[in-house]
Scaffold this motif. Sequence first.
Motif, mmCIF file in Angstrom:
data_model
loop_
_atom_site.group_PDB
_atom_site.id
_atom_site.type_symbol
_atom_site.label_atom_id
_atom_site.label_comp_id
_atom_site.label_asym_id
_atom_site.label_seq_id
_atom_site.Cartn_x
_atom_site.Cartn_y
_atom_site.Cartn_z
ATOM 1 N N CYS A 11 0.796 -1.230 0.000
ATOM 2 C CA CYS A 11 0.000 0.000 0.000
ATOM 3 C C CYS A 11 0.827 1.278 0.000
ATOM 4 N N ASP A 203 -2.003 -15.282 13.386
ATOM 5 C CA ASP A 203 -2.860 -15.160 12.208
ATOM 6 C C ASP A 203 -2.304 -15.967 11.027
ATOM 7 N N ARG A 220 -5.062 -14.612 1.120
ATOM 8 C CA ARG A 220 -5.488 -14.098 2.418
ATOM 9 C C ARG A 220 -4.313 -13.519 3.204
ATOM 10 N N GLU A 223 -3.523 -10.177 1.747
ATOM 11 C CA GLU A 223 -4.596 -9.248 2.115
ATOM 12 C C GLU A 223 -4.445 -8.773 3.560
ATOM 13 N N LEU A 224 -4.111 -9.689 4.464
ATOM 14 C CA LEU A 224 -3.930 -9.312 5.864
ATOM 15 C C LEU A 224 -2.804 -8.298 6.016
ATOM 16 N N ASN A 226 -1.722 -6.148 3.793
ATOM 17 C CA ASN A 226 -2.163 -4.865 3.249
ATOM 18 C C ASN A 226 -3.226 -4.210 4.125
ATOM 19 N N ASN A 227 -4.115 -5.019 4.687
ATOM 20 C CA ASN A 227 -5.149 -4.472 5.576
ATOM 21 C C ASN A 227 -4.550 -3.890 6.853
ATOM 22 N N ASN A 228 -3.395 -4.416 7.239
ATOM 23 C CA ASN A 228 -2.719 -3.931 8.447
ATOM 24 C C ASN A 228 -1.769 -2.766 8.169
ATOM 25 N N GLY A 230 0.256 -2.500 5.017
ATOM 26 C CA GLY A 230 0.975 -2.770 3.765
ATOM 27 C C GLY A 230 2.136 -1.834 3.520
#
Length: 242
Positions: A11, A203, A220, A223-224, A226-228, A230
Amino acid sequence: MKSFALTDVGCKRDLNQDTVYMTDQKCGALPNLYIVADGMGGQNAGDYASVRTVEVVLEEVAQSSNLSQPVSIFEQAIQKANAIIYEEANRDLTKNGMGTTIVMASVIGNHLFVGNVGDSRLYVAGKTKLTQITRDHSVVAELVRNGELDAKDAKSDKRKNMITRAVGAEKTVNVDYFDVTLKGYERVLLCSDGLTNMVDDRDILSVLGSTDTIENKATRLVELANNNGGRDNVSAIVIEPF
């Protein structure tokens, strides 16, 4: 044998300096091969270092013929890549200071052979435990191992991205090797620090131990990360050896 690889720019970065490679098929003497490399260096140098390193390693492995010594195959390939990256970095000012981490693995029978330089990692996930097989070659990791820094504090330490070994950084490089005996139910993960700095072990174990497809597991994990936040490029190779 099943595997799936995924790499993502994350990100915050404009360029992906990670390179991943996977094959469940024969490569030289090895029955399969998996690689994650995380480049370092300004402009395009880090990207080039990781791509070129993987290219050289593959070229060297493809010429191998003696499966009785897989570590020797890894060593010859990584040292050849190191020599080439080091020479190019010293010859070309635009590439000066470039280098890359590497973690590579091959599953031979019930043995997992691993080689690593830098802080890209390999994990083995059992039924209830996630085990980091590789040892980070970084300033923070060495401080933790020496008892000079608490492991919890290491996660937020500003020096955590400072690595102490890299392919191409010196004329020669010391590589760590591991031989892991698999019991038949494990999952294997190779990844860059863009994943491990963003996603905790609990996780990671939960994702790897799920009944989801191997493709969805890798997706997944990315994604984790990037959601945190990234904050870095994110790469993952998930392997189900059995």
